[in-house]
Design an enzyme around this catalytic site. Structure first.
Site, PDB file in Angstrom:
ATOM      1  CE  LYS A  33      -3.646  -0.027   2.566  1.00 29.05           C
ATOM      2  NZ  LYS A  33      -5.066   0.178   2.447  1.00 29.05           N
ATOM      3  NE  ARG A 103      -6.213   4.553   4.819  1.00 24.97           N
ATOM      4  CZ  ARG A 103      -7.432   4.276   4.380  1.00 24.97           C
ATOM      5  NH1 ARG A 103      -7.734   3.078   3.952  1.00 24.97           N
ATOM      6  NH2 ARG A 103      -8.355   5.210   4.349  1.00 24.97           N
ATOM      7  N   GLY A 112      -7.932  -7.489   4.963  1.00 23.26           N
ATOM      8  CA  GLY A 112      -8.740  -7.587   6.176  1.00 23.26           C
ATOM      9  C   GLY A 112      -8.057  -8.281   7.344  1.00 23.26           C
ATOM     10  CG  MET A 114      -2.251  -7.304   9.604  1.00 18.13           C
ATOM     11  SD  MET A 114      -0.578  -6.919   9.169  1.00 18.13           S
ATOM     12  CE  MET A 114      -0.744  -6.422   7.488  1.00 18.13           C
ATOM     13  NE  ARG A 347      -5.409  -4.837  -3.239  1.00 21.00           N
ATOM     14  CZ  ARG A 347      -5.896  -5.026  -2.024  1.00 21.00           C
ATOM     15  NH1 ARG A 347      -5.114  -4.912  -0.974  1.00 21.00           N
ATOM     16  NH2 ARG A 347      -7.152  -5.314  -1.838  1.00 21.00           N
ATOM     17  CG  HIS A 469      -3.809 -48.834 -12.748  1.00 23.81           C
ATOM     18  ND1 HIS A 469      -5.176 -48.734 -12.765  1.00 23.81           N
ATOM     19  CD2 HIS A 469      -3.440 -49.289 -13.969  1.00 23.81           C
ATOM     20  CE1 HIS A 469      -5.621 -49.138 -13.944  1.00 23.81           C
ATOM     21  NE2 HIS A 469      -4.585 -49.479 -14.693  1.00 23.81           N
ATOM     22  CB  SER A 801      11.363 -42.084 -24.302  1.00 22.48           C
ATOM     23  OG  SER A 801      10.309 -41.459 -23.590  1.00 22.48           O
ATOM     24  CB  CYS A 869       6.998 -41.083 -22.084  1.00 25.42           C
ATOM     25  SG  CYS A 869       7.898 -42.606 -21.788  1.00 25.42           S
ATOM     26  CE1 TYR A 889       9.016 -37.307 -26.285  1.00 21.59           C
ATOM     27  CE2 TYR A 889      10.834 -37.151 -27.845  1.00 21.59           C
ATOM     28  CZ  TYR A 889      10.002 -37.914 -27.045  1.00 21.59           C
ATOM     29  OH  TYR A 889      10.140 -39.272 -26.999  1.00 21.59           O
TER      30      TYR A 889
END
Ligand code: PEP
Ligand code: MG
Length: 915
Positions: A33, A103, A112, A114, A347, A469, A801, A869, A889
């Site tokens: 803030k 504040r 909310g 504090m 913000r 599984h 793989s 994979c 990949y």
């Protein structure tokens, strides 16, 4: 120079210099803030004069036995003096009083959690001055009684009800319906009542010295950092305890000074849909708390255009400036005091996943941010939530509050599922056929439960973990799934489950949240999702593919891919492949062929093949299976035309295709006891075979390439089916790219034994069919020995793989089917493991093996194609690792493809080579 604990809003440069220039550090020092009020001041927006006491001061105060650090209070007073000059008012001056708010504001917003106190500076003396100055005694007395109430509750810990009761009594006595109906005199009397409440609860009068009010309020905000609410919020949001909160002292501006005043909260875009346009609420003649408290119904911000046109015009201009400045959607608080607009907060606004994506894509179109910024702003989890039906958040909260919580387990596959509970696969399938929405509930699942899983909307098990599984199959089919909900007991005789004191009978409704791992009794409403209709997501992911495909996205030694990762999919059936392609998959990285063997029409043939006494008998059964396999592969190649398709040869131990030994033994014994002879001999034959195939450690037994070597007929049939299908598909004008993958290799000698025999078949088929196709033979890397001898293995294997499910199992020596149930979750809880290594790659161990493997492999075969994979292929953290070590990949279940596409791009952006 003495340490600086206090910064004016106009001193942001100084504060930023102190923290080394970094904006995140400035947020830490001044709180969100404070830093943003200072930033708005710096860019010339109308912010009431104010100061920020730093979070460092808060930490020093708390560490110091709740005493202000030396010099802090003097600095606060000095800054207050400057503010007096800027505001043209004086704190405590009865003729022209300055009022301030106090504040809280930490680095991360904790809405909310504090404390805040408004109207500080009002006393018996200054209230009269304010009444005269504003010519509005009602307003002045209202402000005073609000101060006593707020100060009493927040600073002096007096229960708010005491004040509320007095307010209600005052309204009753005056015959007033709402607060605003009370007159100046009535409010003055109420302030007197409030003073008595303070006296009664604390034994002293409400402080009449404004500086004492300020000092006590500052302390209260510091202390609220350790309030119960704030602490539990931090635990939940994983915000560190040592940040502390800053305190902002801000000149009060009043939205409750008549019909040309007002106050509101607004977002610069719709936080729910992301739609462009200011979105929010405001109230004329009100203070901030009135908008939030819901006593009066606020109006849409757009109606300000009629009620306060000048201020509205300026407000829209400021919204545009703020978005341009922060390059993000803002969440704003504002007040209009007698026609003059003041900004009280800005913000980055919190928003839904859908809004996040729309805003990111729109902002690229508006030239506010570039594509890479858009791609880093959206999280993989947000993409995920868009793909699965989700529970309505409020409805879930209500279910929780109504005591409908049933169980919690591992969040194995995201999405929301609502259905009626059934405890076995056949029943699930039958009930689904009748049109019921079904949730399959089991202790765990096995391959022969798959038809029930396919029929079910969701799956809930009491055992198993992230690679069990149930988890793997559920993700593959995009079914919401929770596994390992260990509080759950299923009583198959009584056809009911019990969990946390709740009983659910078969056929009753439950709701399963696969994203959070929770289950509830009853039906919680869901909201649905369709990928191709989500235009912004589709656009964002196209950008992601572009970023990942950029040449030079990675640096690495020769033989390494210089572009980033591609995303392929694990798919067994043509329908999965089509879905994966629709989600943007660029290949199939794993087709588990044995899943086809489990289908009910094929299982008897498979069993006949296993039980065959002679090679001829076996070949006969295999010949019957061949057309099935060929048509499976045919569909896959057609769906993936133009893209690579990796078909893995049979992997699991054969006993998995035969009935369970214990059940069979029981059946045979019962038949013998009852003297039943019909079918007994067959059952005994099967039992003998099952016993013959029994292994103590089947996961480390006769499976994968070992099975191919011992019983080559199966894989020979598979390779024939595969190449026949590829040739047939090519003959129909499609473009198949078959890659044959051999599982569970541990030594190159295994490959040397079997691979050439299979390549001969491939060539034979192509010759028979008169076609020459591009094809590859490669292997999975699932055994540590294979990883460290990769140089040798790559002599034969054209691609690797990583099967990281097995590689993790074998590297840790943890059984992938049992570890989560027995000890692994405890290990994570106790911090022995930082996370579940079956979900996220353990970079130090398993990951290191992968790294060594790639390096050795590419030394021997430059340009070696490498993928993954295992289940980790869809996990963003593991995807980052795959990018770093030079994978070509990642391959994951179809529903995880969009998430993986984003994660692949994010890895490329984060680790882009320095130019
Ligand atoms: C693996 O082990 O990672 C793998 C993909 O194979 P499966 O899960 O079928 O053993
Ligand atoms: Mg494996």
């Amino acid at each position: 120079m003495a340490k600086k604990w206090v910064y004016l809003f106009g001193e942001l440069d100084q504060a930023q210099k102190y923290v080394g220039g970094d904006w995140q550090n400035a947020l830490g020092l001044l709180g969100g803030k404070g830093a943003n009020l200072a930033e708005m001041t710096r860019i010339g927006l109308p912010v009431p004069p104010g100061l920020t006491v730093t979070s460092e001061a808060c930490n020093a105060y708390l560490a110091n036995g709740n005493k202000f650090p030396e010099g802090m209070w003097d600095q606060e007073l000095e800054a207050l003096h400057t503010i007096e000059g800027l505001a043209g008012k004086k704190f405590g001056d009865s003729a022209n009083p300055l009022l301030v708010s106090c504040r809280s504001g930490a680095k991360f917003s904790m809405p909310g959690m504090m404390d805040t106190v408004l109207n500080i500076g009002l006393t018996d003396a200054t209230v009269e001055g304010l009444a005269k100055l504003t010519e509005n005694p009602r307003f002045a007395w209202d402000a005073y009684r609000r101060l006593i109430q707020g100060f009493g509750a927040v600073v002096l810990d007096i229960p708010d009800e005491a004040f509320e009761e007095a307010l209600d009594a005052a309204k009753k006595q005056a015959g007033a319906k709402e607060d605003v109906d009370l007159t100046a005199g009535q409010l003055k009397a109420l302030a007197g009542e409030y003073r008595k409440i303070v006296q009664k609860h604390k034994g002293f009068d409400f402080p009449q010295n404004p500086l004492e009010q300020l000092s006590l309020a500052t302390e209260a905000v510091f202390r609220s950092w350790n309030g119960r609410k704030a602490v539990s919020y931090r635990r939940h949001e994983e915000i560190p305890d040592n940040l502390g909160t800053a305190v902002n002292i801000v000149t009060m501006v009043f939205g409750n000074m008549g019909s040309t005043s007002g106050t509101g909260v607004a977002f610069t875009r719709n936080p729910s849909t992301g739609e462009k346009g200011v979105w929010g609420e405001y109230l004329i003649n009100a203070q901030g708390e009135d908008v939030v408290a819901g006593i009066r119904t606020p109006k849409k911000v757009a109606t300000m255009a009629d009620e306060l046109p000048e201020a509205y015009k300026q407000f829209l201009e400021i919204c545009a400036i703020l978005e341009k400045h922060y390059k993000n959607m803002q969440d704003i608080e504002f007040t209009i005091e007698r026609g003059r607009l003041w900004m009280l907060q800005t913000r980055n606004g919190k928003r839904t996943s859908a809004a996040e994506i729309k805003i990111a894509v729109d902002m690229v179109g508006e030239n506010l941010i570039d594509r890479k910024t858009a791609l880093t702003r959206v999280t993989p989890a947000q993409v995920n939530t868009l793909l699965h039906p989700q529970f309505d958040a409020n409805a879930k909260k209500a279910a929780q509050a109504a005591g409908k919580f049933l169980a919690k387990g591992v969040n194995a596959s995201p999405g929301a599922a609502v259905g009626q509970v059934y405890f076995d696969a056949d029943l699930c399938e039958a009930k689904a056929k009748e049109g019921q929405a079904v949730i399959m509930v089991r202790p765990f699942t096995k391959p022969d439960d798959v038809h029930g899983m396919i029929a079910a909307k969701g799956i809930l098990t009491s055992e198993g973990g992230a690679t069990s599984h149930a988890a793997v199959v559920a993700r593959q089919f995009g079914k919401p799934c929770v596994v390992g909900a260990s509080s759950m007991r299923i009583d198959f005789d009584a056809r009911k489950l019990t969990s946390n004191g709740v009983v659910v009978k078969e056929g009753e409704w439950i709701s399963v949240d696969g994203a959070t791992g929770e289950a509830f009794v009853g039906q919680i409403p869901t909201v649905a999702a369709k990928f191709e209709e989500q235009k912004d997501l589709v656009t964002l992911l196209q950008w992601a593919d572009g970023v990942a495909a950029e040449p030079g996205a990675r640096s690495g030694p020769a033989g390494y891919p210089s572009r980033g990762l591609m995303v392929w999919a694990n798919a067994d059936y043509p329908s999965d492949a089509r879905r994966a392609r629709n989600f943007g998959a660029q290949g199939i990285g794993l087709c588990r062929t044995e899943h086809m063997f489990f289908e009910q029409s094929r299982l008897p043939i498979v069993q006949r093949m296993i039980l065959a006494k002679t090679s001829e008998e076996r070949t006969e059964a295999l010949n019957e299976l061949l057309p099935f396999q060929r048509s499976d592969f045919d569909g896959l190649f057609e769906a993936m035309t133009g893209l690579p398709v990796i078909i893995r040869l049979i992997d699991p131990p054969l006993h998995e295709f035969l009935p369970d030994e214990e059940a069979l033994q029981e059946e045979v014994t019962t038949m013998k006891v009852l003297g039943k002879t019909e079918g007994l001999a067959e059952k005994e034959t099967v039992l003998a075979a099952v016993k013959g195939l029994h292994e103590s450690n089947p996961m480390m037994g006769l499976r994968g390439i070992r099975l191919s070597i011992v019983m080559p007929e199966i894989v020979q049939m598979q390779v024939r089916a595969l190449f026949e299908a590829a040739c047939d598909v090519a003959a129909r004008g499609f473009d198949p790219h078959p890659e044959v993958m051999i599982p569970l290799t541990g030594t190159v000698k295994e490959l040397e034994y079997i691979q050439p025999k299979l390549e001969v078949i491939a060539k034979q088929v192509m010759q028979e069919k008169g076609r020459q196709l591009d094809y590859k033979f490669g292997t999975m890397i699932e055994i540590p020995r294979a990883a460290v001898t990769a140089g040798e293995i790559a002599r034969l294997a054209v691609f690797f793989s990583f099967g990281t499910n097995d590689l993790t199992q074998m590297t840790y020596g943890y059984s992938r089917d049992d570890a989560e149930r027995n000890f692994l979750l405890k290990y994570v809880e106790e911090g022995i493991l930082p996370f579940n290594p079956f979900q996220t790659i353990d970079r130090d161990g398993v990951g290191r093996l992968m790294d060594i493997c790639i390096q050795e492999g590419r030394k021997s075969r430059p340009g070696l194609e490498v993928g993954i994979c295992g289940e980790h292929g869809g996990d963003p953290n593991s995807i980052e690792w795959c990018h770093l070590i030079g994978n070509n990949y990642v391959s994951c279940s179809p529903f995880r493809v969009p998430v993986a596409r984003l994660a692949a791009a994010q890895a490329a952006i984060k680790h882009a080579p320095k130019k």
